[in-house]
Design an enzyme around this catalytic site. Structure first.
Site, PDB file in Angstrom:
ATOM      1  N   ASN A   1       0.806  -1.230   0.000  1.00  0.00           N
ATOM      2  CA  ASN A   1       0.000   0.000   0.000  1.00  0.00           C
ATOM      3  C   ASN A   1       0.840   1.282   0.000  1.00  0.00           C
ATOM      4  OD1 ASN A   1       0.729  -0.380   2.672  1.00  0.00           O
ATOM      5  ND2 ASN A   1      -1.226   0.293   3.493  1.00  0.00           N
TER       6      ASN A   1
ATOM      7  N   LYS B   1      12.526  -7.617   1.342  1.00  0.00           N
ATOM      8  CA  LYS B   1      11.542  -8.362   0.545  1.00  0.00           C
ATOM      9  C   LYS B   1      10.290  -7.488   0.405  1.00  0.00           C
ATOM     10  CE  LYS B   1       7.820 -11.385   0.544  1.00  0.00           C
ATOM     11  NZ  LYS B   1       7.096 -10.420  -0.285  1.00  0.00           N
ATOM     12  N   PRO B   2      10.054  -6.921  -0.783  1.00  0.00           N
ATOM     13  CA  PRO B   2       8.858  -6.094  -0.969  1.00  0.00           C
ATOM     14  C   PRO B   2       7.644  -6.964  -1.300  1.00  0.00           C
ATOM     15  CG  PRO B   2      10.160  -6.093  -2.977  1.00  0.00           C
ATOM     16  CD  PRO B   2      10.883  -7.002  -2.001  1.00  0.00           C
ATOM     17  N   ALA B   3       6.477  -6.345  -1.369  1.00  0.00           N
ATOM     18  CA  ALA B   3       5.259  -7.087  -1.721  1.00  0.00           C
ATOM     19  C   ALA B   3       5.282  -7.453  -3.203  1.00  0.00           C
ATOM     20  CB  ALA B   3       4.036  -6.229  -1.409  1.00  0.00           C
TER      21      ALA B   3
ATOM     22  N   GLU C   1       4.824  -3.370  12.381  1.00  0.00           N
ATOM     23  CA  GLU C   1       3.821  -2.336  12.102  1.00  0.00           C
ATOM     24  C   GLU C   1       2.649  -3.054  11.455  1.00  0.00           C
ATOM     25  OE1 GLU C   1       3.985   0.858  12.848  1.00  0.00           O
ATOM     26  OE2 GLU C   1       6.028   0.839  13.589  1.00  0.00           O
ATOM     27  N   LEU C   2       1.573  -3.250  12.221  1.00  0.00           N
ATOM     28  CA  LEU C   2       0.514  -4.155  11.756  1.00  0.00           C
ATOM     29  C   LEU C   2      -0.783  -3.414  11.436  1.00  0.00           C
ATOM     30  CD1 LEU C   2       1.307  -6.986  14.329  1.00  0.00           C
ATOM     31  CD2 LEU C   2       2.285  -6.614  12.056  1.00  0.00           C
TER      32      LEU C   2
ATOM     33  N   CYS D   1      -3.223   1.832   6.598  1.00  0.00           N
ATOM     34  CA  CYS D   1      -3.390   1.241   7.930  1.00  0.00           C
ATOM     35  C   CYS D   1      -3.982   2.239   8.926  1.00  0.00           C
ATOM     36  CB  CYS D   1      -2.059   0.719   8.437  1.00  0.00           C
ATOM     37  SG  CYS D   1      -0.781   1.982   8.411  1.00  0.00           S
TER      38      CYS D   1
ATOM     39  N   GLU E   1     -10.666  -4.475   9.724  1.00  0.00           N
ATOM     40  CA  GLU E   1     -10.103  -3.523   8.772  1.00  0.00           C
ATOM     41  C   GLU E   1     -10.757  -3.729   7.398  1.00  0.00           C
ATOM     42  OE1 GLU E   1      -5.935  -4.338   8.259  1.00  0.00           O
ATOM     43  OE2 GLU E   1      -5.419  -2.230   8.417  1.00  0.00           O
TER      44      GLU E   1
HETATM   45  P1  NAP Z   1       0.399  -8.937   4.346  1.00  0.00           P
HETATM   46  O1  NAP Z   1      -0.423  -9.883   3.579  1.00  0.00           O
HETATM   47  O2  NAP Z   1       0.641  -9.214   5.789  1.00  0.00           O
HETATM   48  O3  NAP Z   1       1.792  -8.827   3.561  1.00  0.00           O
HETATM   49  C1  NAP Z   1       2.813  -7.927   3.933  1.00  0.00           C
HETATM   50  C2  NAP Z   1       4.134  -8.475   3.440  1.00  0.00           C
HETATM   51  O4  NAP Z   1       4.426  -9.677   4.142  1.00  0.00           O
HETATM   52  C3  NAP Z   1       4.147  -8.839   1.952  1.00  0.00           C
HETATM   53  O5  NAP Z   1       5.413  -8.552   1.424  1.00  0.00           O
HETATM   54  C4  NAP Z   1       3.887 -10.341   2.001  1.00  0.00           C
HETATM   55  O6  NAP Z   1       4.302 -11.039   0.853  1.00  0.00           O
HETATM   56  C5  NAP Z   1       4.710 -10.710   3.219  1.00  0.00           C
HETATM   57  N1  NAP Z   1       4.387 -12.007   3.807  1.00  0.00           N
HETATM   58  C6  NAP Z   1       3.199 -12.665   3.832  1.00  0.00           C
HETATM   59  N2  NAP Z   1       3.346 -13.855   4.453  1.00  0.00           N
HETATM   60  C7  NAP Z   1       4.652 -13.948   4.827  1.00  0.00           C
HETATM   61  C8  NAP Z   1       5.423 -14.947   5.494  1.00  0.00           C
HETATM   62  N3  NAP Z   1       4.894 -16.092   5.922  1.00  0.00           N
HETATM   63  N4  NAP Z   1       6.740 -14.703   5.697  1.00  0.00           N
HETATM   64  C9  NAP Z   1       7.295 -13.564   5.284  1.00  0.00           C
HETATM   65  N5  NAP Z   1       6.622 -12.587   4.622  1.00  0.00           N
HETATM   66  C10 NAP Z   1       5.307 -12.773   4.418  1.00  0.00           C
HETATM   67  O7  NAP Z   1      -0.186  -7.454   4.287  1.00  0.00           O
HETATM   68  P2  NAP Z   1      -0.621  -6.630   2.999  1.00  0.00           P
HETATM   69  O8  NAP Z   1      -1.952  -7.090   2.564  1.00  0.00           O
HETATM   70  O9  NAP Z   1       0.476  -6.592   2.004  1.00  0.00           O
HETATM   71  O10 NAP Z   1      -0.717  -5.153   3.624  1.00  0.00           O
HETATM   72  C11 NAP Z   1      -1.852  -4.669   4.224  1.00  0.00           C
HETATM   73  C12 NAP Z   1      -1.737  -4.740   5.735  1.00  0.00           C
HETATM   74  O11 NAP Z   1      -0.607  -3.985   6.151  1.00  0.00           O
HETATM   75  C13 NAP Z   1      -2.918  -4.104   6.428  1.00  0.00           C
HETATM   76  O12 NAP Z   1      -3.310  -4.896   7.509  1.00  0.00           O
HETATM   77  C14 NAP Z   1      -2.370  -2.774   6.919  1.00  0.00           C
HETATM   78  O13 NAP Z   1      -3.052  -2.230   8.015  1.00  0.00           O
HETATM   79  C15 NAP Z   1      -0.964  -3.131   7.225  1.00  0.00           C
HETATM   80  N6  NAP Z   1      -0.107  -1.933   7.222  1.00  0.00           N
HETATM   81  C16 NAP Z   1       0.343  -1.464   8.417  1.00  0.00           C
HETATM   82  C17 NAP Z   1       1.131  -0.312   8.448  1.00  0.00           C
HETATM   83  C18 NAP Z   1       1.636   0.223   9.757  1.00  0.00           C
HETATM   84  O14 NAP Z   1       2.479   1.124   9.738  1.00  0.00           O
HETATM   85  N7  NAP Z   1       1.170  -0.268  10.902  1.00  0.00           N
HETATM   86  C19 NAP Z   1       1.457   0.349   7.273  1.00  0.00           C
HETATM   87  C20 NAP Z   1       0.976  -0.163   6.072  1.00  0.00           C
HETATM   88  C21 NAP Z   1       0.199  -1.321   6.062  1.00  0.00           C
HETATM   89  P3  NAP Z   1       3.214 -11.849  -0.041  1.00  0.00           P
HETATM   90  O15 NAP Z   1       2.191 -10.850  -0.440  1.00  0.00           O
HETATM   91  O16 NAP Z   1       4.041 -12.402  -1.147  1.00  0.00           O
HETATM   92  O17 NAP Z   1       2.587 -12.916   0.803  1.00  0.00           O
END
Ligand code: NAP
Length: 482
Positions: A153, A176-178, A251-252, A285, A384
């Protein structure tokens, strides 16, 4: 604009081909057109990247803060100069309006600039001893190699908000980016190289999250994992990192409440709520996810909000004056629709929007939507949404509003709108959140700590607090003769 295949694995200062030829396609979420393919790396690429970062660690960490600072300054400068082009790449892969994307790139450079300034300020302590024969010193030391995992995002600023402080502290990194947004990460790594970063200090691996994450978790050389993403993945990383007792910075997810008190300036508050809810199409987030409005102003507030929302332009992020781009993918669209359906089933009324945007683009677009009559039992009031729906619930007094706002496992950001300073301070202190915005919905700045409490995370990013995450405090006790 892009090659058919873009190299996306950067180890020890070189762009690599992978052991396997497997790739993953990057799409434009507005049109669903293919932009390019990038490498689908895994454990072996991550292992090599960690080795490179380990080898580079003594070189980088032993440089003076001033020397590291000069490279970070240069990177910040290069990023700022190139913000328009980088913003376009960001919009193409992520979908957000170009103005927001260029703003994000400049903000990302702002983190590098701030930490360039902090790099030479890692102060220690000299503690007065209770015995005459000892001298007690505390010195900050970089934790070592770090693994950084980022979401789609904010494809640029989530990277520099981690790498800025980590590099300033003297750590080396594997990023490792998304998978949706690797192109901004590739550009950032190129900028670091151009700025003179020694080989191996920053390494990039795109690909299989499970395999890359597992290597970061099980490789003893990685001392800290910094992650931004969902609470579910954060919990997984927390569990799995216990084996080697790694440090974590998480940061979740969030579920931000916005409370509009009866003494708020309605015009100002509607504009701010709109900015909070619809920035990045609700995929932030810290976006307002629940709106509590005092019953005495609810009709006037909702009506003005509706008028402002009705003027928002939807379309490709590259289009002129577009304020709402696409959702990132079909899964995101389905979640938004499920929240809408559940709310309506439970009695909410659609004041504006309420369905897919029927434009001429193939991406997953949703109309900006306002719901009235939201109640505590609705999914949208508890989970969310990550999309452009704003549910409005009314309240009668301050205690009720604060109780409802705090009734969640999340604790990232909360907002209050009031012109009464006493109330502003009182309510901010009672809100169980890491961040409270008072008549302010953009609380992310390089110089202040950003981060959640409860299930929204551990640790802070931004400010000198952000650098503390990447420093160990070493205690040196010196015994003196005589
Ligand atoms: P996500 O599904 O948790 O993925 C985030 C990152 O983690 C991606 O690069 C993803 O790669 C990776 N990942 C997933 N499973 C993993 C594993 N088992 N081991 C290592 N890496 C893994 O989250 P998202 O959908 O991309 O982002 C949205 C979430 O981020 C929302 O909940 C939002 O609130 C939160 N967020 C929080 C903040 C903050 O500052 N608190 C800021 C921005 C976003 P893959 O996609 O390849 O699985």
């Amino acid at each position: 604009m892009f090659e058919k295949r873009t190299k996306s694995i950067f180890i020890d200062g070189k762009w690599k081909d992978m052991d396997s030829q497997k790739t993953v396609t990057v799409y434009n979420p507005a049109t669903l057109e293919r932009l390019t393919d990038v490498a689908y790396g895994g454990a072996s690429e991550t292992k090599s990247a960690i080795e490179a970062a380990s080898t580079a660690f003594p070189v980088w960490s032993e440089m003076t803060g001033r020397e590291r600072s000069r490279i970070l300054y240069k990177a910040a400068e290069l990023m700022t100069e190139d913000a328009d082009r980088l913003g376009e790449i960001l919009t193409l892969e992520q979908g957000k309006p170009l103005k927001e994307a260029v703003g994000e790139v400049k903000g990302a450079a702002g983190f590098l600039l701030w930490y360039a300034e902090e790099a030479s300020r890692g102060y220690g302590e000299w503690i007065p001893s209770s015995t005459k024969s000892k001298r007690l010193l505390v010195i900050p030391r970089p934790v070592g190699v770090i693994g950084a995992i980022t979401p789609w995002n904010f494809p640029a600023s989530m990277i520099t908000r981690k790498l800025g402080p980590a590099l300033a502290a003297g750590c080396t990194a594997v990023l490792k980016p998304a998978p949706e947004t690797p192109l901004s990460a590739i550009e950032i790594v190129k900028i670091f190289a151009k700025a003179g970063m020694p080989n191996g200090v920053v390494n990039l691996v795109t690909g299989d999250a499970q395999a890359i994450g597992n290597e970061m978790l099980t490789n003893k050389d990685v001392r800290l994992i910094t992650f931004t993403g969902s609470t579910a993945v954060g919990k997984y990383l927390m569990r799995e990192s216990s084996e080697h007792v790694k440090k974590l910075s998480l940061e979740l997810g969030g579920h931000a409440p916005s409370i509009v008190f009866d003494d708020a300036d309605i015009d100002k508050a509607t504009t701010l709520v709109l900015g909070s809810k619809f920035r990045n199409n609700g995929q932030t987030c810290i976006c307002t996810n629940r709106l509590y409005v005092h019953e005495s102003i609810a009709d006037a507030f909702t009506s003005m909000l509706k008028d402002k929302v009705a003027q928002m332009k939807i379309g490709s992020g590259l289009g002129n004056d577009v304020e709402l781009g696409p959702l990132i993918n079909e899964k995101a669209f389905e979640k938004v629709q499920a929240h809408l359906d559940d709310a309506v089933k439970n009695g909410a009324k659609v004041v504006y929007g309420g369905s897919q945007w029927e434009g001429n683009l193939d991406g997953h677009f949703y109309q900006p939507t306002i719901l009235s009559g939201a109640t505590d039992n609705m999914l949208i009031m508890n989970e969310e949404t990550f999309g452009p729906i704003i549910p409005v619930q009314t309240f009668t007094d301050e205690d009720e509003a604060l109780r409802k706002a705090n009734d969640t496992d999340y604790g990232l950001a909360a907002y209050i709108f009031t012109e009464n300073t006493n109330r502003a301070i009182r309510a901010s202190e009672k809100l169980e959140y890491g961040i409270v915005g008072v008549n302010d919905v953009f609380p992310s700045v390089p110089e202040a700590p950003f981060g959640g409490i409860k299930q929204s995370g551990v640790g802070k990013e931004g400010g000198h607090h952000g650098m503390d995450e990447f420093l160990e405090k070493k205690f040196i006790s010196v015994g003196l003769d005589g």
